[in-house]
Design an enzyme around this catalytic site. Structure first.
Site, PDB file in Angstrom:
ATOM      1  N   VAL A 114     -17.983  -3.112   0.099  1.00 39.35           N
ATOM      2  CA  VAL A 114     -17.567  -3.455  -1.273  1.00 39.35           C
ATOM      3  C   VAL A 114     -17.334  -2.227  -2.158  1.00 39.35           C
ATOM      4  CG1 VAL A 114     -18.649  -5.750  -1.284  1.00 39.35           C
ATOM      5  CG2 VAL A 114     -19.942  -3.762  -2.113  1.00 39.35           C
ATOM      6  N   ASN A 147     -22.883 -10.070  -4.717  1.00 42.74           N
ATOM      7  CA  ASN A 147     -24.316  -9.990  -4.389  1.00 42.74           C
ATOM      8  C   ASN A 147     -24.712  -8.700  -3.679  1.00 42.74           C
ATOM      9  OD1 ASN A 147     -27.058 -11.203  -3.385  1.00 42.74           O
ATOM     10  ND2 ASN A 147     -25.946 -10.644  -1.517  1.00 42.74           N
ATOM     11  N   TYR A 175     -31.233   2.694  -8.878  1.00 42.97           N
ATOM     12  CA  TYR A 175     -31.179   1.222  -8.798  1.00 42.97           C
ATOM     13  C   TYR A 175     -31.247   0.600 -10.196  1.00 42.97           C
ATOM     14  CZ  TYR A 175     -32.285  -3.521  -7.166  1.00 42.97           C
ATOM     15  OH  TYR A 175     -32.270  -4.879  -6.925  1.00 42.97           O
TER      16      TYR A 175
END
Ligand code: NAD
Length: 264
Positions: free
Chosen positions: A63, A89, A162
Site C-alpha cells: 500500500v 487497515n 507509530y
C-alpha cells in the site's frame, strides 16, 4: 446488510483486516483481500469469504507503493466493476526509543500507515466520484474507514513513528470527510485499543504481560479482531449513514484515562 456492495480491505490476511474482510463477506459484500506477503493466508481468507456465496479474490500490493496501489484498484474495477467500501487497515510498527530510531524505521511506518491510507483513499475516491450514488446499493456514494488507533490521541513512548502516523490518520480522515462529504462520500475512522493480533503479541502473550495490559483497560478484557470487524461492518452500512468524520473508539475504555480511576 451489505449485499451487492464491493469492498476492499488492505492488510486482510492477518488480524483485524482478516476478521473485517470475513465480516464484510458475511454481511453480503464482495471482497478484495489485499496482502503484501503471505499468499497462502490470503487465499484461505478468500475461501472463507466465498463460503458465504459472495465473490472474493486476493490481491498482492504494497500500500505504500503508488504504482502497486493504482494497479490493485485497476484490477478491482476490472473484476468487480466498482468499489463501494474501502477499509484502509494495513499497518505496522517499527519500535525504538527516539535516540535509536533510524530514519528507515521512521519512513517505513509513515509510508505504510499514513501514505498507504492516502494512496488507497485517493484511488477509491476517484471511482466514488465517477460513479456517484446508486440508491439500490447504498445511500452514499462510497465509504472509507481509516484504521486508526487509540494512539491517534494517546502519546506512546518508544513508538514515536507509530503514534505520529496515527495522529496523521486522524487529520487525514477528518480532512477527507470534510472535502468529500458534499459528494456523498462518508469517511470515518475506527480506533482500536488493545486487540489480540500478531502486531502486539508481546503485550498479551504471557499472563504477566496481559495482567499489566488489563490495568489500562477499564472493561478488563483484551479485544478480539471480531470486536473491530463488527464495528467496521455497522459503520459502513446505511444504518450509520449520518455518521461522517467521526472516530469510533473500540477500546474497552482505554481512552478513559484509567490511571485516574483511583483518584489520580
Ligand atoms: P497484523 O500485523 O495482524 O496485520 C497487519 C496487516 O497489514 C498484515 O496483513 C500485514 O501484512 C499488512 N501490511 C503491512 N504492511 C503492508 C503493506 N506495505 N502493504 C499492504 N499490507 C501491509 O496487525 P493488526 O493488529 O491486525 O493491525 C491492523 C491495523 O490495526 C493496523 O493499522 C494497526 O495499526 C491497527 N491497530 C491494531 C491494534 C491492535 O491492538 N492489534 C490497535 C490499534 C490499531
Amino acid at each position: 446488510m451489505l449485499r451487492g456492495q464491493k469492498a476492499l480491505v488492505t492488510g486482510a490476511n492477518s488480524g483485524i483486516g482478516l476478521a473485517t474482510a470475513v465480516a464484510l463477506g458475511r454481511a453480503g459484500a464482495d471482497v478484495v483481500v489485499n496482502y503484501v506477503f503471505g499468499q497462502e493466508a490470503a487465499e484461505d481468507v478468500v475461501r472463507q469469504i466465498r463460503g458465504f456465496g459472495v465473490r472474493a479474490f486476493a490481491c498482492e500490493a504494497d500500500v505504500s507503493d503508488e504504482r502497486q496501489v493504482v494497479g490493485m484498484f485497476a484490477r478491482m474495477l476490472e473484476e468487480f466493476g466498482t468499489i463501494d467500501i474501502l477499509v484502509a487497515n494495513a499497518g505496522l510498527q517499527r519500535d525504538a526509543p527516539v535516540t535509536e530510531m533510524t530514519v528507515e524505521q521512521w519512513h517505513k511506518v509513515i509510508d505504510v500507515n499514513l501514505t498507504g491510507q492516502f494512496l488507497c483513499a485517493r484511488e477509491a475516491t476517484k471511482e466514488f466520484l465517477r460513479r456517484g450514488v446508486v440508491p439500490e446499493v447504498s445511500r452514499s456514494a462510497g465509504k472509507i474507514v481509516c484504521m486508526s488507533s487509540v494512539h491517534q490521541i494517546i502519546p506512546w513512548s518508544g513508538h514515536l513513528n507509530y503514534a505520529a502516523s496515527k495522529g496523521g490518520v486522524l487529520m487525514l480522515m477528518q480532512t477527507l470527510a470534510q472535502e468529500l462529504g458534499p459528494h456523498g462520500i462518508r469517511v470515518n475512522a475506527v480506533a482500536p485499543g488493545a486487540i489480540r493480533t500478531p502486531i502486539n503479541r508481546s503485550a498479551w502473550e504471557t499472563p504477566e504481560a496481559e495482567a499489566e495490559l488489563l490495568r489500562l483497560i477499564p472493561y478488563r478484557r483484551v479485544g478480539d479482531p471480531d470486536d473491530i470487524a463488527a464495528a467496521v461492518t455497522v459503520l459502513v452500512s446505511d444504518l450509520m449513514d449520518y455518521v461522517v468524520g467521526t472516530t469510533l473508539f473500540v477500546d474497552g475504555g482505554m481512552t478513559l484515562f484509567p490511571g485516574f480511576a483511583t483518584g489520580g
